[in-house]
Design an enzyme around this catalytic site. Sequence first.
Site, PDB file in Angstrom:
ATOM      1  N   ARG A  24      81.436  -0.037   0.311  1.00  0.00           N
ATOM      2  CA  ARG A  24      81.934   0.494   1.575  1.00  0.00           C
ATOM      3  C   ARG A  24      82.268   1.971   1.419  1.00  0.00           C
ATOM      4  O   ARG A  24      82.883   2.381   0.430  1.00  0.00           O
ATOM      5  CB  ARG A  24      83.171  -0.272   2.037  1.00  0.00           C
ATOM      6  CG  ARG A  24      82.877  -1.742   2.319  1.00  0.00           C
ATOM      7  CD  ARG A  24      84.053  -2.488   2.891  1.00  0.00           C
ATOM      8  NE  ARG A  24      83.738  -3.903   3.023  1.00  0.00           N
ATOM      9  CZ  ARG A  24      84.617  -4.834   3.406  1.00  0.00           C
ATOM     10  NH1 ARG A  24      85.853  -4.489   3.714  1.00  0.00           N
ATOM     11  NH2 ARG A  24      84.249  -6.097   3.487  1.00  0.00           N
ATOM     12  N   ARG A  57      91.690   0.175  -2.502  1.00  0.00           N
ATOM     13  CA  ARG A  57      90.619   0.535  -1.573  1.00  0.00           C
ATOM     14  C   ARG A  57      89.540   1.281  -2.354  1.00  0.00           C
ATOM     15  O   ARG A  57      89.679   2.470  -2.632  1.00  0.00           O
ATOM     16  CB  ARG A  57      91.174   1.392  -0.439  1.00  0.00           C
ATOM     17  CG  ARG A  57      90.325   1.422   0.808  1.00  0.00           C
ATOM     18  CD  ARG A  57      90.973   2.288   1.881  1.00  0.00           C
ATOM     19  NE  ARG A  57      92.216   1.730   2.346  1.00  0.00           N
ATOM     20  CZ  ARG A  57      92.341   0.836   3.328  1.00  0.00           C
ATOM     21  NH1 ARG A  57      91.256   0.412   3.957  1.00  0.00           N
ATOM     22  NH2 ARG A  57      93.506   0.371   3.694  1.00  0.00           N
ATOM     23  N   GLU A 108      96.713  -7.345   2.657  1.00  0.00           N
ATOM     24  CA  GLU A 108      95.580  -8.225   2.970  1.00  0.00           C
ATOM     25  C   GLU A 108      94.744  -8.517   1.735  1.00  0.00           C
ATOM     26  O   GLU A 108      94.401  -7.619   0.967  1.00  0.00           O
ATOM     27  CB  GLU A 108      94.694  -7.570   4.028  1.00  0.00           C
ATOM     28  CG  GLU A 108      93.481  -8.401   4.396  1.00  0.00           C
ATOM     29  CD  GLU A 108      92.437  -7.623   5.177  1.00  0.00           C
ATOM     30  OE1 GLU A 108      91.268  -8.036   5.175  1.00  0.00           O
ATOM     31  OE2 GLU A 108      92.797  -6.583   5.767  1.00  0.00           O
ATOM     32  N   SER A 128      90.355 -12.250   5.000  1.00  0.00           N
ATOM     33  CA  SER A 128      90.271 -12.243   6.452  1.00  0.00           C
ATOM     34  C   SER A 128      89.256 -13.299   6.847  1.00  0.00           C
ATOM     35  O   SER A 128      88.105 -13.241   6.413  1.00  0.00           O
ATOM     36  CB  SER A 128      89.843 -10.862   6.949  1.00  0.00           C
ATOM     37  OG  SER A 128      89.920 -10.780   8.353  1.00  0.00           O
ATOM     38  N   ARG A 169      91.500  -7.221  -5.377  1.00  0.00           N
ATOM     39  CA  ARG A 169      92.871  -7.344  -4.882  1.00  0.00           C
ATOM     40  C   ARG A 169      93.582  -8.538  -5.491  1.00  0.00           C
ATOM     41  O   ARG A 169      94.806  -8.521  -5.677  1.00  0.00           O
ATOM     42  CB  ARG A 169      92.873  -7.417  -3.355  1.00  0.00           C
ATOM     43  CG  ARG A 169      92.437  -6.103  -2.720  1.00  0.00           C
ATOM     44  CD  ARG A 169      92.794  -5.997  -1.261  1.00  0.00           C
ATOM     45  NE  ARG A 169      92.404  -4.705  -0.721  1.00  0.00           N
ATOM     46  CZ  ARG A 169      92.762  -4.240   0.475  1.00  0.00           C
ATOM     47  NH1 ARG A 169      93.516  -4.994   1.263  1.00  0.00           N
ATOM     48  NH2 ARG A 169      92.362  -3.046   0.884  1.00  0.00           N
TER      49      ARG A 169
END
Length: 424
Positions: free
Chosen positions: A259, A274, A346, A349, A388
């Site tokens: 990403r 991130r 988070e 999801s 994560r």
Amino acid sequence: MHDLRLIRDNPEAFDRGLARRGLSAMSGEILDLDARRRAAQTALQEMQARRNEASKEIGKAKREGRGAQDLMAEVAGLKEGIQQTEEEERETGAALETLLASLPNIPADDVPDGPDESGNVELRRVGEPPRLNTALEHFELGEKLGMMDFAAGAKLSGARFTVLRGKLARLERAIGQFMLDLHVTEHGYTEVMPPLMVRDEAAFGTGQLPKFAEDLFRTTSGHWLIPTAEVPLTNLVADRILDLEDLPLRMAALTPCFRSEAGAAGKDTRGMIRQHQFWKVEMVSVTGPDQSNAEHERMTQCAETVLQRLELPYRTIALCTGDMGFSAARTYDIEVWLPGQNAYREISSCSTCGDFQARRMKARCRPRGDKNTQFVHTLNGSGVAVGRCLIAVMENFQQPDGSIIVPEALRPYMGGLDRIAADA
């Protein structure tokens, strides 16, 4: 993609759904383009029918020795009119498709309303955060262990890349293998090893294109690096008609994800929260229309089971209308407790997209032996983000001496190792 017939039948409901997303009413513009396209199609059919009829009349007149100049002039005019109308039909059709493709999914009725994350609703909390006198963040722990090297990652590739070494590298690999094994052996998902690069059509099918191109990496060959395995897994049913009796299909993959983090300037610049490149276990389900709500709850429980087995405290929240992703009709986020940040972050999801992606992919189903088809429903969820999860394990199981206890569920994947320390 949206059902044009539903917009024609109930434009007010469509606009109410967009308003819940914070968007202006669009049904008027959509229906105007639709009407112009349909008018062009009707005119085209009428001109083509008259051209064919006039051509027959020309042949008959010639056979009978009569003049056919007027008819020939009419056919020439019709030919020009057909070309112009075909162009008008193409232009209005393309404008309509572009507009529909740019609009997000309509939220399910039970999604809480809200402008942003402040409107999210907590559903449950599981586990107690550990009581630590001093809680270090993962990058402090990793650097002290000598196994997490941000300088080397930056030297090789720039910002938002990390090099893991030794036992931490093995721990990240163990986490991914543990999660994939859990979903395959206990949760009934089929393991898939998909391509890591996809064509435009695949990225369009799941909603990454055209709106979010800047969030992706594109190769010189024109392929897109996958931002998540959701893209190739979901597109495995593109352009297919499935037997309803074979649904749901459940697939899981452990892949790298890429990403650009185009909108993340200044966010989580330290550490591994991130990254441009990370590993994730992705779950995808393809169901019949009546199965998707139950499948959404099931998928969320599968993701929660990962954190329960790893003894990580977490909470599950329902995202509000202003915080959901583009393709989602309903989303549950799972947030894991990070002692170093003293916050929930988070880690998964899970979303149901209804038939939104299926319309873009032309993925349908029907009862075996039936001729009538309907669009499938698609769901996707992180099961969970590996990097994560590594961060959560490091921070929740950190010890006063800087070592990290390996959760029992991971020890078989670590050769029995129960603690990671600087001298180990």
